[in-house]
Structure formats: structure tokens, C-alpha cells
Design a protein around this motif. Structure first.
Motif, short mmCIF file in Angstrom:
data_model
loop_
_atom_site.label_atom_id
_atom_site.label_comp_id
_atom_site.label_asym_id
_atom_site.label_seq_id
_atom_site.Cartn_x
_atom_site.Cartn_y
_atom_site.Cartn_z
N LEU A 173 -4.13 16.88 38.39
CA LEU A 173 -3.49 16.51 39.66
C LEU A 173 -3.77 15.06 40.01
O LEU A 173 -2.89 14.36 40.52
CB LEU A 173 -3.97 17.44 40.77
CG LEU A 173 -3.46 18.87 40.70
CD1 LEU A 173 -4.12 19.73 41.76
CD2 LEU A 173 -1.94 18.91 40.83
N TYR A 190 -2.10 28.86 42.33
CA TYR A 190 -2.06 27.56 42.99
C TYR A 190 -2.04 27.71 44.51
O TYR A 190 -2.71 26.97 45.23
CB TYR A 190 -0.87 26.71 42.53
CG TYR A 190 -0.86 25.38 43.24
CD1 TYR A 190 -1.74 24.39 42.86
CD2 TYR A 190 -0.06 25.17 44.35
CE1 TYR A 190 -1.81 23.19 43.55
CE2 TYR A 190 -0.12 23.98 45.05
CZ TYR A 190 -0.99 23.00 44.65
OH TYR A 190 -1.06 21.83 45.35
N GLU A 201 -4.57 25.95 47.38
CA GLU A 201 -4.19 25.26 48.61
C GLU A 201 -4.79 25.93 49.85
O GLU A 201 -5.15 25.24 50.79
CB GLU A 201 -2.66 25.22 48.76
CG GLU A 201 -2.00 24.11 48.02
CD GLU A 201 -0.54 23.93 48.42
OE1 GLU A 201 -0.04 24.59 49.37
OE2 GLU A 201 0.12 23.12 47.75
N LEU A 261 -4.37 18.97 49.24
CA LEU A 261 -3.55 19.48 48.13
C LEU A 261 -2.11 19.72 48.60
O LEU A 261 -1.16 19.32 47.94
CB LEU A 261 -4.12 20.79 47.59
CG LEU A 261 -5.33 20.72 46.68
CD1 LEU A 261 -5.82 22.12 46.34
CD2 LEU A 261 -5.01 19.95 45.41
N ILE A 298 -8.62 13.63 46.57
CA ILE A 298 -8.13 15.01 46.62
C ILE A 298 -9.14 15.92 47.30
O ILE A 298 -8.77 16.76 48.13
CB ILE A 298 -7.80 15.54 45.20
CG1 ILE A 298 -6.61 14.78 44.61
CG2 ILE A 298 -7.49 17.04 45.26
CD1 ILE A 298 -6.32 15.12 43.16
#
Length: 87
Positions: free
Chosen positions: A63, A45, A49, A20, A74
């Protein structure tokens, strides 16, 4: 079989969260900019991560479309970033 206790799941988690951040850096975006794209607060967010909060599927889809990579990429299930063809 419990997936969360498996070694495979731990390997995926180790790849998932760095990916990410890696994707974000590759696109020269800030956490705030990506948070805006997936409609969450920057702190939320940041936790995605860092791996302290589970990212929702709808955010992964967003995303994936934004970065033009597969969700498998991802989340670390593949090293091939090419998205799957649309049906």
C-alpha cells in the motif's frame, strides 16, 4: 513497557484505520480494488479498514508503494505523507 496498553498506541490506532479508508477514497478506489492489489479478499480488507483485523507488514509495504506514501503515514506516526528515499 507494553505498547498495546499505552495511550500512544491507541492514538495511532485511531489514525491508522481512518487513514486506510481516506487514502482509498482519495484515489477513487473500491475496497475490492485495493484488496486485489494486496492480494486478499474484500472482506479481509474491509476488516483492516475497520480495525477488526491486523494488517500484515507485506500489505502495508504494498500500500505504501501504491499510494506513494510512507508506512509511518499510513499507520499515523506522522502527518507527512512523503515516502522516505529508497536506499
Amino acid at each position: 513497557m507494553q505498547l498495546f496498553g499505552s495511550i500512544a498506541f491507541k492514538v495511532v490506532l485511531q489514525m491508522f484505520f481512518p487513514r486506510l479508508e481516506e487514502l482509498r477514497h482519495d484515489h477513487d478506489k473500491t475496497q475490492a480494488e485495493i484488496a486485489h492489489i494486496i492480494r486478499c479478499q474484500r472482506e479481509v480488507y474491509r476488516r483492516y479498514e475497520k480495525g477488526t483485523r491486523q494488517i500484515p507488514v507485506d500489505a502495508l509495504i504494498t500500500l505504501s508503494k501504491y499510494y506513494q506514501v510512507s508506512i509511518d503515514y499510513i499507520v499515523g506516526l506522522t502527518n507527512k505523507s512523503t515516502p522516505y528515499p529508497r536506499v
